[in-house]
Structures are given as C-alpha cells and as structure tokens.
Design a protein around this motif. Structure first.
Motif, PDB file in Angstrom:
ATOM      1  N   LEU A 190       0.843  -1.204   0.000  1.00 18.76           N
ATOM      2  CA  LEU A 190       0.000   0.000   0.000  1.00 18.76           C
ATOM      3  C   LEU A 190       0.872   1.245   0.000  1.00 18.76           C
ATOM      4  O   LEU A 190       1.899   1.294   0.668  1.00 18.76           O
ATOM      5  N   ASP A 191       0.448   2.279  -0.752  1.00 14.59           N
ATOM      6  CA  ASP A 191       1.188   3.539  -0.772  1.00 14.59           C
ATOM      7  C   ASP A 191       0.723   4.390   0.405  1.00 14.59           C
ATOM      8  O   ASP A 191      -0.398   4.885   0.423  1.00 14.59           O
ATOM      9  N   THR A 192       1.598   4.566   1.416  1.00 15.32           N
ATOM     10  CA  THR A 192       1.234   5.365   2.586  1.00 15.32           C
ATOM     11  C   THR A 192       2.065   6.644   2.668  1.00 15.32           C
ATOM     12  O   THR A 192       2.147   7.280   3.716  1.00 15.32           O
ATOM     13  N   SER A 193       2.697   7.017   1.535  1.00 13.81           N
ATOM     14  CA  SER A 193       3.612   8.153   1.570  1.00 13.81           C
ATOM     15  C   SER A 193       2.926   9.449   2.003  1.00 13.81           C
ATOM     16  O   SER A 193       3.550  10.343   2.557  1.00 13.81           O
ATOM     17  N   ALA A 194       1.600   9.554   1.760  1.00 15.64           N
ATOM     18  CA  ALA A 194       0.902  10.786   2.100  1.00 15.64           C
ATOM     19  C   ALA A 194       0.154  10.672   3.433  1.00 15.64           C
ATOM     20  O   ALA A 194      -0.624  11.557   3.791  1.00 15.64           O
ATOM     21  N   VAL A 195       0.401   9.574   4.170  1.00 18.47           N
ATOM     22  CA  VAL A 195      -0.341   9.369   5.410  1.00 18.47           C
ATOM     23  C   VAL A 195       0.599   9.500   6.612  1.00 18.47           C
ATOM     24  O   VAL A 195       1.657   8.878   6.655  1.00 18.47           O
ATOM     25  N   GLU A 196       0.200  10.344   7.559  1.00 14.00           N
ATOM     26  CA  GLU A 196       0.975  10.488   8.802  1.00 14.00           C
ATOM     27  C   GLU A 196       0.861   9.202   9.618  1.00 14.00           C
ATOM     28  O   GLU A 196      -0.213   8.584   9.657  1.00 14.00           O
ATOM     29  N   PRO A 197       1.933   8.772  10.289  1.00 19.04           N
ATOM     30  CA  PRO A 197       1.813   7.591  11.133  1.00 19.04           C
ATOM     31  C   PRO A 197       0.754   7.811  12.220  1.00 19.04           C
ATOM     32  O   PRO A 197       0.702   8.884  12.817  1.00 19.04           O
ATOM     33  N   MET A 198      -0.092   6.840  12.449  1.00 18.57           N
ATOM     34  CA  MET A 198      -1.112   6.988  13.473  1.00 18.57           C
ATOM     35  C   MET A 198      -0.522   6.605  14.829  1.00 18.57           C
ATOM     36  O   MET A 198       0.000   5.511  15.010  1.00 18.57           O
TER      37      MET A 198
END
Lengths: 103, 484
Positions: free
Chosen positions: A44-52
C-alpha cells in the motif's frame, strides 16, 4: 523476506525464550506467514499518510516536576526473591539480588 | 593526533556519546525523587520498578531542560519527537526495555566550539540530543555469589548527547567534554559531576591511514568516569588498533571496557549479541509535541554562555583569550571576577589577582570559589588599596595571605598591622640617606658605573621601611640621589 532457523534461534536468544532445534523450522514457518502478511501491507502507498499514534486526538499529558511518589521500599521489594535488607526498619530499604553478573 | 606506525601514519577518529543526568526533582516518567544517594530502593515508584499496569507520564520540566540544552548547543529543537522502546535484558532494567528516542529525537544538528592550546578553536558537530531513562544500579562486590540491585536511579531522566566523528585527538575529546560540561552547568540542566556518574561518557574510536576518507571500523569504549580517563582510553585504544591492523588483523566492531587499574581497554563479551535492540515506538506514550511559543520563551530566558562571556571579557576588560577562558570555565568564577573587576581602571589587575593569587590559594585549600575565604567584595577592597597607593603590590600579597587565613577585609588588616604604604617623600628621603651613608663604598661603585647595583639599593631601602615604601617613589628618588 524469509526467516531461516538460524535467525529464529537468534531472535529466541534476544527474547530469552528457549526454542528447541526441532521447533525452529516450524516457528520459522509461522513467523514467515506473519512477515508475508506485513509484506502485503507494505504494498500500500502510505507516503501521504501520517503515522497513526493514537486513535483519539489528544496531546500527551505532562506532570509538574514534583516528588509525589516512592518512599516505600518494602512494597517495591515485597515480591523480590531473596532481597537483602540494609536495616530491620522497613523504610530503610534493601536490595534486590540476582545471580552474580560479572563483566 | 597522528600515530606513527610501522606501515605509515595513522589518524584517530573519535565520536563521543555523553549521558547527562537532567537536573530535576523527580524522574522522567514518574514522581519518585531523582536525587542521588537515598536508601536503596527508597526512591522507586511502581512505575520505575515496572509493576504490571503502570503507565509513564512525562515530566514537563525535564522537557524544558532538554530544550534549553538544545538551544545552548545551537541545535534545532524538533517540535515533534517520539519515544521508542530499546529492548534488552539486564538485571537493573526491570521493564526489559529502556524508554528512549530513536528515529525522532527532541534535538538534532547542533555544534560546540572547543578551545585548544594557543587560542585555537575547533567546531565539533553534535548529531543529536535525546531524552531517555537511566537504568538501576548493579553492585557486584557485596556478595560472592549475588549481584545487588538498587533501582533508585531507574527512570531518572538522561540526555544522551551524541557528537559527530569530528574529534581527532584525546586532547580534542577532553576539550569537548570540558566545554559541554561548562554549558550544561551554566544552563543548570546537568551538574556535570562525573565522579557521581551524573555525566558519563562512551567513546567511539577508530583509526585510518592519513589521507584516507572512509572511516575505519570503530570500537565503543564504555565505563569511563573522568575526562582524564576518556583521554587515556582513547589514546590506548587508538594505539591498540594501529598495532592490530599493522599485524594484519581486522578490527571487529565491539564494546570495550576501560580498565582503570590496568590502563587498558578490554572486550566486553556479554554485549556481543546484544546489539539488536528491536526499537519500536512506545505504545504507552504519545508523540511529544512542543509549542513554538514555549521554545521561544525558553530561548529568551537563556543565560550568557561560556563562549559569549569569554568574548565579552576579552572585549570589555581587555583580557587575553587565555585568561578569559580560565575565568569563564565555571560560572561562579566568572561572576566572582566580574564583581572584583567592575568599574576598575585596571581590570587586568583584577584578572591576575583572581587567577594567580586567589585560585592558587583556593587550590592549596582544596575548595572552590563558592567557598572562598576571601569574598569578591573583600578582594575588590584589597585592589582598591593598591590602586590608591595605600599599600604596595608586594605588601598586598602579605595582606592577602592574612585575608585567606582570617576572612577579614583588607582595610582592617592593613590598619591592624600598620602596613600603610609610605608615600611621604620625607620618610623615604630619610631611609635613602641612611642606606647611602651606611654603604658609602657601594655608592662610589655605582657612581663609577656599576649601575647594576641599583636593584640592591632599592632592596635595602624597602627593607629599611619594612616594605611599606611606595616602590615607584623609591625608584624615582633613589635614582636622583645616587646620580649625585
């Protein structure tokens, strides 16, 4: 990524868990299925998601710098194996003891 | 420093990791006391002993102390940082992990200017500063079969301050530690006491042939508890590595202990497999978010730091960089000097008296400036007496000795002992006439050209006046009289 029995043995040493050689192959297989699942997640591309870091929006609470705790060595040592008391009065505290660790 | 080996010249590369105990009342994540030396396990909360279900709550003041230190080493204070668990097993680590900061430290990218001989300076990069928990204390010498564990130190806040591998000699390592210690003490964020373990240092040492740009394999030296030992350990380890490499061996990356008694480093076997700490974010703690306004407020309240103070002393008091450096090494010394020097015509005189006479006397007594028997005000009083010619510089040294012994002020000692300088030319004339009359032969020799006798005449006249004559006046009048 794939774990071999030697890596399993090393992880077991780090975690202080005894795993017999004949179990290492089976556990390597089990851990590999977990890792495969993680590999799948990694696609999954998570490059634009801040770590939760929390499920609730909140700021980490902070304490004031005051001594509000401690002073009960008897409680701390209550379950210790072979503690050594420095005095007969409980407030005076004592030591935990462990088999000798020498460098 | 360059090591001359059999196969060529080698360069030392050193990076230092300093663990500085944060000055605070309570621990990093619990309300137990963080002071040194309580009864064993009496300063331990259920959090510090890792009882099940206990949760850490961060000490806001410790965070402020870390910010202050970061600003003091001209670093970036990160508005977001994260606490991680560093996992390992040891008897004095009840949690089985240390709460530390790994990928996102609170402070990164600072620098420190170190002072080297000959007024040279060098800038050493500081990679990062992060907050972490201290471990408990193990004692191995109390019983033949057991190690004793005291958790009082467990959970006390530490700042780990990591330098870039910019250090090239034991001397530079010593200068780095001195400067860092001074800054921490000026800021009041760590007391810098290496003997009590509130400042500890690990040194990463490697060597490489001069001209080579890649780093060699490094070894980490632990357990070094004074600046002198850090310097000795680095020197020993670098030479050991050169010898090993020249003998065709390879350096294995390992942790080594400094053995004070034997003056050698030796391999610490138990750590061989322990370098896999399996860091992960601590699920018990949210990210540490800092308010830029709070950082700005701390920045505005920063005290003057050693480098700035040194520059100001050189500028305002016309001191040599060396003298200024000696004075600013400790804030209390610098304050003492300023009290003595303030408003004085000749601040250099004040510097000389503080550095030579006062520090000499304190050294002899084995006390520091905060316990000086001579107060700054009293030393200023003594210098006043020199400057207004009440006493000579020579008499002043005697008066100072009495001040050290009695703690009295200069004026009352001078009055008590009748040491007021004779500036009355009549009295000096009389003393000179007497010396010349009693030593007619020497006067003839002088007049015949043996002018080197002048100093002898001055000595006699000073002796005749009990040292109380103003030397400048004696010189002036004597010269005239002797020339006939």
């Amino acid at each position: 990524m794939s774990l071999d029995p030697a890596t399993v043995a090393r992880i077991a040493t780090l975690a202080r868990i005894k795993i017999a050689p004949d179990e290492q192959v089976r556990i390597a297989g089990e851990l590999n299925t977990i890792l495969d699942w993680v590999e799948q997640l990694k696609t999954l591309d998570t490059s634009a998601v801040e770590p939760m870091t929390s499920t609730v929006e909140m700021v980490m609470p902070q304490r004031a710098d005051q001594v509000t705790d401690g002073g009960y060595p008897n409680k701390i040592l209550a379950n210790a194996t072979e503690p050594v008391r420095v005095s007969t009065t409980e407030e005076m505290g004592g030591f935990f003891t462990v088999p000798k660790v020498v460098e | 420093m360059i090591i001359e080996g059999k196969t060529g010249t080698w360069e030392i590369v050193v990076g230092l990791e300093v663990h500085a105990q944060v000055v605070s009342q309570s621990k990093l994540f619990s309300g137990a006391s963080a002071t040194y030396g309580g009864e064993p396990n009496a300063q331990v909360s259920l959090v510090d002993a890792a009882f099940p279900g206990m949760l850490p709550v961060i000490n806001g003041y410790v965070v402020e102390q870390a910010i202050k230190t970061g600003l003091g080493i001209e670093a970036t204070v990160n508005e977001v940082s994260v606490f991680d668990r560093k996992n390992y097993f040891y008897a004095d680590l009840p949690q089985g992990y240390q709460i530390s900061q790994y990928t996102r430290p609170i402070v990164s990218g600072g620098r420190l200017v170190i002072d080297l001989p000959g007024d040279r300076t060098k800038t050493i990069g500081v990679t990062r500063l992060h907050l972490e928990q201290d471990a408990g204390k193990s004692m191995h010498d109390q019983s033949p079969t057991k190690s004793y564990i005291d958790l009082n130190r467990s959970g006390v806040a530490l700042m780990e301050i990591v330098s870039e591998p910019d250090i090239r000699s034991p001397e530079e390592a010593g200068a780095y530690l001195k400067k860092l210690r001074a800054i921490l003490r000026y800021l009041g964020t760590c007391d810098g006491n290496m003997e009590e373990g509130s400042m500890r240092c690990d040194a990463n040492v490697s060597v490489r042939k001069v001209g080579v740009t890649e780093f060699g394999t490094r070894n980490e030296i632990k357990n070094v508890n004074s600046i002198r030992h850090v310097m000795q350990a680095i020197e020993y380890e670098a030479n050991r590595q050169v010898e090993a490499l020249e003998a065709g061996e390879t350096i294995r990356q390992e942790t080594r202990l400094w053995d004070v008694a034997r003056g050698v480093t030796r391999s610490m076997r138990s750590k061989e497999h322990a370098h896999d700490y399996r860091y992960f974010p601590d699920p018990d703690l949210l990210p540490l978010i800092l308010d830029p306004k709070a950082i700005a407020r701390i920045k505005a309240a920063m005290p003057e730091l050693p480098d700035a103070k040194k520059a100001r002393f050189v500028e305002a008091y016309k001191l040599s960089p060396y003298d200024a450096g000696v004075l600013v090494a400790e804030q209390e010394q610098a304050d003492f000097f300023e009290t003595v020097a303030k408003g004085r015509k000749d601040p250099k005189l004040a510097a000389n008296w503080v550095i030579v006479e006062l520090f000499g006397a304190l050294n002899k007594k084995g006390v520091d400036v905060t316990n000086s028997p001579v107060s700054a005000k009293n030393l200023a009083g003594l210098l006043d007496l020199i400057e207004n010619e009440t006493i000579s510089g020579r008499i002043a040294k005697d008066v100072f000795q009495f001040m050290v012994e009695t703690g009295k002020d200069a004026a009352s000692i001078v009055a008590e002992k009748g040491l007021v300088q004779v500036t009355d030319t009549g009295a000096i004339d009389a003393a000179i006439a007497k010396v010349m009359a009693e030593n007619a032969a020497k006067v003839e020799e002088y007049r015949a050209g043996k002018t080197t006798l002048f100093g002898w005449f001055v000595g006699q006249v000073m002796k005749g006046t009990g040292g109380k004559a103003n030397p400048a006046k004696v010189n002036e009048i004597l010269k005239a009289k002797l020339s006939g």
